[in-house]
Design an enzyme around this catalytic site. Structure first.
Site, PDB file in Angstrom:
ATOM      1  N   ARG A   6       0.871  -1.183   0.000  1.00 39.17           N
ATOM      2  CA  ARG A   6       0.000   0.000   0.000  1.00 39.17           C
ATOM      3  C   ARG A   6       0.905   1.229   0.000  1.00 39.17           C
ATOM      4  O   ARG A   6       1.346   1.680   1.060  1.00 39.17           O
ATOM      5  CB  ARG A   6      -0.910  -0.004   1.223  1.00 39.17           C
ATOM      6  CG  ARG A   6      -1.996  -1.082   1.210  1.00 39.17           C
ATOM      7  CD  ARG A   6      -2.838  -0.989   2.468  1.00 39.17           C
ATOM      8  NE  ARG A   6      -4.096  -1.701   2.377  1.00 39.17           N
ATOM      9  CZ  ARG A   6      -4.347  -2.878   2.959  1.00 39.17           C
ATOM     10  NH1 ARG A   6      -3.399  -3.476   3.650  1.00 39.17           N
ATOM     11  NH2 ARG A   6      -5.520  -3.450   2.851  1.00 39.17           N
ATOM     12  N   ARG A  41       0.980  -1.281  -5.371  1.00 40.96           N
ATOM     13  CA  ARG A  41      -0.249  -0.596  -5.784  1.00 40.96           C
ATOM     14  C   ARG A  41       0.015   0.899  -5.882  1.00 40.96           C
ATOM     15  O   ARG A  41       0.662   1.477  -5.003  1.00 40.96           O
ATOM     16  CB  ARG A  41      -1.357  -0.852  -4.767  1.00 40.96           C
ATOM     17  CG  ARG A  41      -2.660  -0.193  -5.166  1.00 40.96           C
ATOM     18  CD  ARG A  41      -3.776  -0.587  -4.249  1.00 40.96           C
ATOM     19  NE  ARG A  41      -3.645   0.044  -2.939  1.00 40.96           N
ATOM     20  CZ  ARG A  41      -4.491  -0.202  -1.934  1.00 40.96           C
ATOM     21  NH1 ARG A  41      -5.492  -1.057  -2.079  1.00 40.96           N
ATOM     22  NH2 ARG A  41      -4.345   0.411  -0.776  1.00 40.96           N
ATOM     23  N   GLU A  68     -12.350  -4.007  -6.782  1.00 45.23           N
ATOM     24  CA  GLU A  68     -12.879  -3.610  -5.471  1.00 45.23           C
ATOM     25  C   GLU A  68     -14.148  -2.782  -5.584  1.00 45.23           C
ATOM     26  O   GLU A  68     -14.629  -2.229  -4.607  1.00 45.23           O
ATOM     27  CB  GLU A  68     -11.815  -2.888  -4.638  1.00 45.23           C
ATOM     28  CG  GLU A  68     -11.062  -1.810  -5.353  1.00 45.23           C
ATOM     29  CD  GLU A  68      -9.926  -1.224  -4.516  1.00 45.23           C
ATOM     30  OE1 GLU A  68      -9.833  -1.506  -3.322  1.00 45.23           O
ATOM     31  OE2 GLU A  68      -9.133  -0.466  -5.092  1.00 45.23           O
ATOM     32  N   ASN A 107     -12.150  -5.661   0.912  1.00 43.96           N
ATOM     33  CA  ASN A 107     -12.586  -4.646   1.888  1.00 43.96           C
ATOM     34  C   ASN A 107     -13.500  -3.627   1.205  1.00 43.96           C
ATOM     35  O   ASN A 107     -14.601  -3.345   1.661  1.00 43.96           O
ATOM     36  CB  ASN A 107     -11.382  -3.922   2.487  1.00 43.96           C
ATOM     37  CG  ASN A 107     -10.355  -4.877   3.045  1.00 43.96           C
ATOM     38  OD1 ASN A 107     -10.700  -6.006   3.399  1.00 43.96           O
ATOM     39  ND2 ASN A 107      -9.108  -4.465   3.104  1.00 43.96           N
ATOM     40  N   ARG A 142     -17.120   0.607   5.436  1.00 46.13           N
ATOM     41  CA  ARG A 142     -16.246  -0.429   5.999  1.00 46.13           C
ATOM     42  C   ARG A 142     -15.690  -0.040   7.366  1.00 46.13           C
ATOM     43  O   ARG A 142     -15.214  -0.885   8.102  1.00 46.13           O
ATOM     44  CB  ARG A 142     -15.108  -0.767   5.023  1.00 46.13           C
ATOM     45  CG  ARG A 142     -14.235   0.406   4.695  1.00 46.13           C
ATOM     46  CD  ARG A 142     -13.287   0.096   3.563  1.00 46.13           C
ATOM     47  NE  ARG A 142     -11.968  -0.254   4.039  1.00 46.13           N
ATOM     48  CZ  ARG A 142     -10.918  -0.451   3.258  1.00 46.13           C
ATOM     49  NH1 ARG A 142     -11.054  -0.362   1.940  1.00 46.13           N
ATOM     50  NH2 ARG A 142      -9.756  -0.750   3.742  1.00 46.13           N
ATOM     51  N   CYS A 163      -6.466  -9.666  -2.085  1.00 51.07           N
ATOM     52  CA  CYS A 163      -5.580  -8.959  -1.143  1.00 51.07           C
ATOM     53  C   CYS A 163      -6.363  -8.262  -0.041  1.00 51.07           C
ATOM     54  O   CYS A 163      -5.781  -7.619   0.820  1.00 51.07           O
ATOM     55  CB  CYS A 163      -4.684  -7.973  -1.883  1.00 51.07           C
ATOM     56  SG  CYS A 163      -5.603  -6.715  -2.759  1.00 51.07           S
TER      57      CYS A 163
HETATM   58  C1  PEP Z   1      -9.377  -3.673  -0.307  1.00 57.17           C
HETATM   59  O1  PEP Z   1     -10.156  -2.747  -0.552  1.00 57.17           O
HETATM   60  O2  PEP Z   1      -9.768  -4.832  -0.039  1.00 57.17           O
HETATM   61  C2  PEP Z   1      -7.929  -3.442  -0.297  1.00 57.17           C
HETATM   62  C3  PEP Z   1      -7.086  -4.440  -0.216  1.00 57.17           C
HETATM   63  O3  PEP Z   1      -7.513  -2.167  -0.337  1.00 57.17           O
HETATM   64  P1  PEP Z   1      -7.534  -1.161   0.921  1.00 57.17           P
HETATM   65  O4  PEP Z   1      -7.927  -1.974   2.127  1.00 57.17           O
HETATM   66  O5  PEP Z   1      -6.186  -0.560   1.007  1.00 57.17           O
HETATM   67  O6  PEP Z   1      -8.592  -0.180   0.516  1.00 57.17           O
HETATM   68 MG    MG Z   2      -9.368  -0.862  -1.347  1.00 57.08          MG
END
Ligand code: PEP
Ligand code: MG
Length: 838
Positions: free
Chosen positions: A567, A603, A697, A720, A731, A768
């Protein structure tokens, strides 16, 4: 019926559903201009007196009557809307002006059908016409029958002239059962406070004859509201209705973190026979360790001579408070970064406590009287601890420890004490009571265990100790503090015992047990370095999610097959200026170097949404999570992405670097970046192109997986965000956390569609998001076609082990059936049945 000079309970004058004034279809009544009150949509034909009193007015047209209750409250009872126009038709008044009536006495009868046909609405009102002196607080908003309790009337403490104009208007009230486990303790109380602060209205909770403003965490906790208790919520102000709804929801929704509040089974020790040389306590975090005892002492203040300069002391206190506030802010940012929700919730509550008006007012009053800032702060905290301890609730009494944490922190700043302990690694720390921030410090110093004279197994420090795997015991009693510094002890937290005089043999045995445990972990580690194959020979790559080169090194040591997600935004946040191309390059190269010969998926920056950069002001958005975030930022600030791509293209060997794009929703976004990447490669004279992948996502991306896979080298599912956007649930919403479950069948269908789309172009799919780290989900993801799982570094061994016990073809067969289930919990249940966790 309860009736005194101050408070009066009114009974329902009519039978039928109850409405707040705001819901009455009449602008004058609804605005509260006539006064505070309540409405009923009547189902009967007689209006009864809601209390004893005198009839002070009878409408000429017989549709309304006013009573004066014995405490002076004046109550207008108005039948139907615009019924004055009926000129008395259908109404028969049963009482005369000046008459004294009893509670429940019939006052007026009406022809239900006739009046209903002729008037705008039968909705009838009970209005407190002298609302300047009295306040109405509904008891229920459900249906009532004549005579049932409806409204409390309370004399106001202040006159209307003193009431802030902003908060004038009808006060509305609701009732709710507290869903939070253990009742309204610090974290749920902090959530309630945060919810209330989102509105202009003033909100209060009322319970067992006591009230507290939602602004005060201590006040809320002081109500000692237990789980399942019914409380009343009142809101007054311009957005009272919305505030009330939000508070009712927050109070009736369990926090996901509440599971952390549940202590492990306590060891009953009260009736245990005394053992020589052993202190009995309560296990707060399990484990068995031996080592030298290290005693930590709390700060003690010298006697204050008094007569300090209030202005100067106030400045000193304010500065200390703001320093502690920024320290906690930093801890919070770290917890967020590491996605440690338990830690985040605890320190968010600390921040709220630090801003608590009850605390700050008390401290500032003492300072005004010439007390030193140190003593004023200390006394204010102790007074509030007393309040919590007197609630009789163990859970709340334990929250006093959080207040004492703040006491210590602020005192350390005030006294210029450097906040650092020199505790030798492997020591067992003994203290009167440790605080959450002590624990963070100590765990970094590699202590072996913790024991406290006081404290409880549900305290925040216990939650943190369990999270960090540090054996911890509480409630050992004050004898603990009389022990010698450096004395060898055995902390048997599982058994609830602290052995003060272990013999050499016992120490050796414990050390041996510790070693065996470490050995088991080491064995897992060696296993973790071999590839994870299912029983039928399918290789699943288990990679790691990391945010820095240190974490990458950790991941490699733990057996990661690569980095599945770096990240990069963590390089950009928490700083005043943007990292330039060279700094970025160095940071990415360090991660690549830390990973040996493994590949690293990097990323591109995913800021925007809730992750803001100080040096990159973006317009404030009403809905940031649906706004300029992820790859969309590149569309408004293309130079940022170009700079990052350049930094990435300088990595060596480039073949080990894969680039991943966040928040893609359509193919053009991918094609645009691909073109940009090609152009930059040409500019830099590179023949080789790094692989380019797309994060799935957003539901749109999952549905377009086939089209995206045509132009991408791989797909990586971010469960996520995919959960957030598929389920339409934030979330980070504490109240919804238990329901944001990526094993929801809707998500499984999107994952299945992603894998099917990718397969058409022979692309691989990874996951991920956090679902990859959930061992219950491993068979499902493999069954749906995922071949790479990027997990948190500490879980690599566990997930690899899980893979090795699965049959991929069986996973495929069973997973197809899971798609047809109707909820996440049904999926979880089925997973437990088919693939039990060991
Ligand atoms: C996700 O959205 O699942 C992800 C891996 O990215 P982040 O949690 O950094 O938004
Ligand atoms: Mg994400």
């Amino acid at each position: 019926m309860h009736n005194n000079n101050k408070e009066l309970t009114l009974s329902a004058p009519l039978s039928g559903p109850v409405l707040t004034l705001a819901k009455v279809p009449d602008p004058v009544f609804a605005s509260g201009a006539m006064g505070d009150g309540i409405a009923i949509d009547p189902l009967n034909d007689t209006l009864h007196a809601p209390c004893a009193g005198v009839v002070v007015h009878v409408a000429r047209t017989g549709h309304a009557v006013t009573l004066r209750a014995d405490n002076g409250a004046e109550l207008l009872l108005h039948l139907g809307l615009d019924t004055v126009e009926l000129q008395g038709l259908g109404f028969s008044m049963l009482v005369k002006e000046g008459a004294r009536v009893a509670n429940g006495q019939p006052l007026l009868r009406y022809d239900l059908d006739k009046v209903a046909q002729q008037c705008k609405s039968l909705v009838s009102l009970l209005i407190l016409t002298n609302s300047q002196d009295f306040q109405a607080r509904p008891i229920t908003l459900k249906s009532v029958k004549v005579g049932e309790p409806l409204l409390h009337i309370i004399r106001r403490q202040t006159s209307t002239a003193e009431v802030d104009i902003e908060f004038a208007g009808a006060e509305i009230v609701g009732h709710v059962c507290i869903a939070h486990r253990g009742g309204l303790h610090a974290r749920p109380a902090a959530l309630i406070r945060q919810t209330a602060q989102g509105f202009k209205s003033k909100s209060q909770l009322h319970f067992a004859g006591k009230s507290a403003t939602c602004d005060s965490l201590i006040g809320l906790m002081g109500l000692a509201i237990g789980e399942q208790a019914e409380v009343q919520v009142s809101c007054q102000g311009p957005d009272a209705e919305a505030a009330l709804q939000a508070l009712l929801t927050a109070l009736s929704t369990t926090l996901a973190e509440d599971s952390h509040a549940v202590a492990p089974p306590m060891i009953a020790q009260r009736n245990r026979p005394a053992e020589a040389g052993v202190l009995h306590g309560v296990c707060a975090a399990p484990g068995l360790v031996g080592g030298p005892l290290f005693r930590l002492n709390a700060i003690s203040l010298p006697v204050d001579a008094g007569q300090h300069d209030p202005q100067q002391q106030r400045q000193v206190l304010d500065a200390a408070l703001s320093q502690v506030r920024s320290e906690i802010d930093h801890t919070l940012a770290q917890a967020k970064k590491h996605k440690d929700s338990a830690e985040e919730a605890i320190f968010a509550a600390h921040l709220a406590l630090l801003e608590d008006p009850a605390l700050l007012d008390a401290a500032s009053q003492s300072v005004d009287q010439g007390t030193a800032a140190t003593h004023a702060w200390s006394q204010a905290i102790e007074a509030q601890c007393e309040v919590l301890q007197q609630t009789g609730s163990t859970l709340l009494a334990e929250r006093a420890n959080d207040l004492r944490d703040l006491k210590q922190r602020v005192l350390r700043v005030l006294l210029g004490d450097t906040w650092h302990y020199d505790v030798p690694a492997g020591a067992i720390v003994a203290a009167h009571e440790l605080t959450p921030s002590d624990l963070l410090q100590l765990s970094q110093q590699g202590v072996a265990g913790l024991c406290m004279a006081e404290g409880g197994a549900t305290s925040h420090v216990a939650i943190l100790a369990r999270g960090k795997g540090l054996p911890c015991m509480v409630a050992l009693g004050s004898t603990l503090l009389d022990q010698q510094q450096g004395q060898p002890v055995v902390l048997d937290a599982d058994g609830g015992r602290l052995e003060l005089t272990p013999g050499t043999q016992r120490l050796t045995d414990v050390r041996q047990l510790q070693q065996q445990q470490q050995q088991r972990r080491a064995e897992q580690q060696t296993q973790a370095h071999t590839p994870a194959l299912t029983t039928d020979g399918l290789c699943i790559e288990v990679a790691a999610n990391v945010a820095s080169s240190t974490e990458a090194a950790d991941a490699l040591a733990n057996g990661a097959d690569g980095v599945g997600l770096l990240r990069t935004e963590f390089l950009f946040v928490d700083r005043q200026t943007a990292p330039d191309e060279q700094e970025q390059h160095q940071a990415y190269q360090a991660v690549l170097d830390a990973m040996g010969d493994k590949s690293v998926i990097i990323r591109t920056i995913d800021v925007g949404g809730d992750k803001q950069l100080d040096y990159l002001p973006l317009p404030a958005e009403a809905n940031p999570v649906l706004g300029l975030r992820g790859i969309r930022l590149a569309q408004v600030r293309p130079e940022l992405l170009d700079q990052q791509l350049r930094a990435l293209l300088h990595l060596r060997p480039l073949s080990r670097c894969r680039i991943l794009l966040p928040m893609i929703t359509e193919v053009d976004e991918l094609l645009h970046i691909r073109q940009r990447l090609d152009a930059l490669c040409t500019e830099l004279g590179l023949a080789q192109r790094p692989e380019l992948g797309v994060m799935i996502e957003v539901p749109a991306a999952a549905l377009l997986a086939e089209q995206l896979a045509e132009h991408a080298d791989f797909l990586s599912i971010g469960t996520n965000d995919l959960s957030q956007y598929t389920l339409a649930m934030d979330r980070d919403h504490a109240g919804l956390a238990a329901r944001v479950d990526a094993l929801h069948p809707a998500l499984l269908r999107l994952i299945a569609q992603t894998c099917a789309g990718a397969a058409q172009h022979k692309r691989w799919v990874g996951v991920c998001g956090a679902l990859a780290s959930d061992p219950l989900a491993t068979p499902v993801l493999i069954g749906l076609g995922v071949s790479e799982l990027s997990v948190s570094p500490v879980q690599i061994g566990e997930i690899k082990d899980r893979v090795r016990h699965l049959d991929a073809s069986e996973c495929r067969r069973i997973s197809q059936g899971l798609l047809k289930l109707s909820s996440a919990s049904a999926v979880r249940h089925a997973c437990h049945q088919h693939w039990p966790l060991s």
